[in-house]
Enzyme design. Structure first.
Site, short mmCIF file in Angstrom:
data_model
loop_
_atom_site.label_atom_id
_atom_site.label_comp_id
_atom_site.label_asym_id
_atom_site.label_seq_id
_atom_site.Cartn_x
_atom_site.Cartn_y
_atom_site.Cartn_z
N ASP A 53 0.84 -1.21 0.00
CA ASP A 53 0.00 0.00 0.00
C ASP A 53 0.88 1.25 0.00
O ASP A 53 0.61 2.23 -0.71
CB ASP A 53 -0.92 -0.01 1.22
CG ASP A 53 -1.68 -1.32 1.34
OD1 ASP A 53 -2.41 -1.65 0.39
OD2 ASP A 53 -1.53 -2.01 2.36
N HIS A 66 -4.79 -3.17 6.50
CA HIS A 66 -4.58 -3.45 5.08
C HIS A 66 -5.92 -3.91 4.50
O HIS A 66 -6.20 -5.09 4.38
CB HIS A 66 -3.52 -4.54 4.87
CG HIS A 66 -3.51 -5.06 3.47
ND1 HIS A 66 -3.07 -4.32 2.41
CD2 HIS A 66 -3.95 -6.23 2.94
CE1 HIS A 66 -3.24 -5.01 1.29
NE2 HIS A 66 -3.77 -6.17 1.58
P1 NAX Z 1 -2.52 -18.19 -3.87
O1 NAX Z 1 -3.88 -18.72 -3.66
O2 NAX Z 1 -1.91 -18.17 -5.23
O3 NAX Z 1 -1.51 -19.01 -2.94
C1 NAX Z 1 -1.76 -19.30 -1.61
C2 NAX Z 1 -1.00 -20.56 -1.26
O4 NAX Z 1 -1.10 -20.77 0.16
C3 NAX Z 1 -1.56 -21.83 -1.92
O5 NAX Z 1 -0.51 -22.51 -2.58
C4 NAX Z 1 -2.13 -22.63 -0.77
O6 NAX Z 1 -1.99 -24.03 -0.96
C5 NAX Z 1 -1.24 -22.14 0.37
N1 NAX Z 1 -1.80 -22.35 1.72
C6 NAX Z 1 -3.10 -22.28 2.11
N2 NAX Z 1 -3.22 -22.59 3.40
C7 NAX Z 1 -1.96 -22.85 3.85
C8 NAX Z 1 -1.44 -23.27 5.11
N3 NAX Z 1 -2.24 -23.48 6.15
N4 NAX Z 1 -0.12 -23.45 5.22
C9 NAX Z 1 0.69 -23.29 4.15
N5 NAX Z 1 0.25 -22.92 2.93
C10 NAX Z 1 -1.06 -22.70 2.79
O7 NAX Z 1 -2.52 -16.75 -3.21
P2 NAX Z 1 -1.48 -15.53 -3.44
O8 NAX Z 1 -1.92 -14.75 -4.60
O9 NAX Z 1 -0.11 -16.06 -3.41
O10 NAX Z 1 -1.79 -14.64 -2.14
C11 NAX Z 1 -1.46 -15.08 -0.85
C12 NAX Z 1 -2.09 -14.18 0.20
O11 NAX Z 1 -1.57 -12.86 0.12
C13 NAX Z 1 -3.61 -14.03 0.08
O12 NAX Z 1 -4.17 -14.16 1.38
C14 NAX Z 1 -3.77 -12.61 -0.42
O13 NAX Z 1 -5.02 -12.07 -0.04
C15 NAX Z 1 -2.64 -11.93 0.27
N6 NAX Z 1 -2.20 -10.63 -0.24
C16 NAX Z 1 -1.79 -9.69 0.66
C17 NAX Z 1 -1.33 -8.46 0.28
C18 NAX Z 1 -0.87 -7.45 1.29
O14 NAX Z 1 -0.55 -6.34 0.88
N7 NAX Z 1 -0.82 -7.72 2.59
C19 NAX Z 1 -1.28 -8.07 -1.15
C20 NAX Z 1 -1.29 -9.24 -2.08
C21 NAX Z 1 -2.18 -10.38 -1.68
O15 NAX Z 1 -3.50 -10.09 -2.09
#
Ligand code: NAX
Length: 328
Positions: free
Chosen positions: A159, A187
């Site tokens: 952000d 966020h």
């Molecule tokens: P993806 O869905 O591509 O990848 C998430 C991965 O996490 C998957 O491979 C899944 O198998 C794994 N996972 C789920 N539960 C798990 C657990 N208990 N232990 C280990 N791995 C686990 O998501 P992606 O685009 O990579 O985004 C990841 C996260 O970042 C999301 O929650 C998203 O909302 C968040 N974001 C946060 C941002 C921020 O500024 N704070 C910005 C970007 C993003 O949106």
């Protein structure tokens, strides 16, 4: 030769993980002279894809990469971890209420916090990226009572970087000419990007903009809704920019902020600026000797006060909801 730093990345098989791991291994997390060992944590269904990414990491022959291990058990994943990047989370599904979302994520971040408490290295530093990032960080922190609370942080650096880019564009300057911008609060869409203390080449940025309508009608909503705009354009959520912000956050935390500047991070509130103690909220922060410090003594005008309060109130509601669910 230096002892490698153990970096645990959760959600390693996801799209942010894919954008993040290669840059960690090439020295962009801790610096060009710090070897790293990667510990990838996934759910069982994600392990095979993480193995594929590990094969590609091998194929890069990164001189700084001292090893890669893959786990589906948080206790093993966080064993000896010096840095934890908590990226994997449960996304909001169709028709999912906030309570369901918070409790699904409590089921992830509670056990991960406990695993960090019991198995990580004494100098563990945690950045939570997975949403809802601030409250997930709070859940992890409260489940790790033996770890100093200030080792748990949530990512608002994306952000922050988005806001710097928008302001630079408006003023026709480069991003390096902008200093002391702040993201306050959660966020989420309620976050407040504050230019009233920001500087452009030493001049006050709000004065340089001198356009209140641009601030309230364009700048603030553009920054706050940028994630949705990226999804709209790309057909997928921010990944490379999110990974980049995670690297920036940890690099700043460990290497410090420049003199005369600060950054934004979700850190445990000490009650500054009326943010209830213990909440993980975004603040203006400096970093020195591996510690973030909340910048003190800023005057908050009425325009900012209302917006900070609205975002902090949302954090209070999320905290109360997870407390009600017995997650903290
Ligand atoms: P993806 O869905 O591509 O990848 C998430 C991965 O996490 C998957 O491979 C899944 O198998 C794994 N996972 C789920 N539960 C798990 C657990 N208990 N232990 C280990 N791995 C686990 O998501 P992606 O685009 O990579 O985004 C990841 C996260 O970042 C999301 O929650 C998203 O909302 C968040 N974001 C946060 C941002 C921020 O500024 N704070 C910005 C970007 C993003 O949106």
């Amino acid at each position: 030769t230096r002892t490698p730093v153990n970096v645990t990345v959760t959600g390693a098989a996801g799209q942010i993980g894919y954008a993040l791991l290669f840059r960690i291994a090439s020295g962009h997390l801790l610096g060009p002279d710090v070897p790293v060992k990667l510990r990838l944590l996934e759910i069982p269904q994600g392990v095979k894809a993480a193995e594929g990414t590990a094969m590609e990491l091998d194929d890069c022959a990164f001189p700084l990469l001292a090893g890669i291990d893959i786990f589906d058990d948080p206790n093993q994943g966080f064993e000896g971890a010096n840095i934890g990047l908590l990226v994997g989370a449960r996304p909001r599904g169709p028709g999912m209420e906030r309570g369901d979302l918070l409790s699904a994520n409590g089921g992830i971040f509670g056990p991960q916090g406990k695993a960090i408490n019991d198995h990580a290295a004494d100098d563990i530093r945690v950045l939570v990226v997975g949403n809802p990032a601030n409250t997930n960080a709070l859940i992890a922190q409260r489940n790790a009572p033996d770890v100093p609370a200030d080792r748990f942080t949530a990512m608002t650096r994306l952000d922050h970087n988005r806001a710097v880019a928008q302001l630079a564009k408006k003023l026709g300057v480069t991003v390096s000419e902008i200093k002391k911008l702040t993201i306050w609060g959660n966020h989420s869409a309620t976050q407040y990007p504050d230019v009233f203390h920001a500087e452009v080449n030493g001049e006050n940025a709000a004065k340089a903009v001198s356009d209140d309508a641009w601030l309230s009608d364009f700048f603030i909503p553009t920054v706050a809704k940028r994630g949705a705009a990226i999804i709209d354009a790309r057909g997928a959520s921010s990944a490379a920019s999110a990974a980049n912000a995670a690297l920036d956050h940890v690099f700043t935390w460990t290497n410090g902020t420049a003199e005369g500047d600060w950054t934004s991070a979700g850190v445990v509130s000490d009650g500054s600026y009326g943010v209830p103690e213990g909440l993980i909220s975004s603040f203006p922060v400096t970093a020195k000797d591996g510690k973030f410090e909340i910048v003190q003594g800023l005057d908050i005008n009425d325009f900012s006060r209302a917006r900070i309060d609205a975002s902090v109130n949302e954090l209070v509601e999320e905290r109360d909801a997870v407390a009600g669910l017995g997650l903290i």
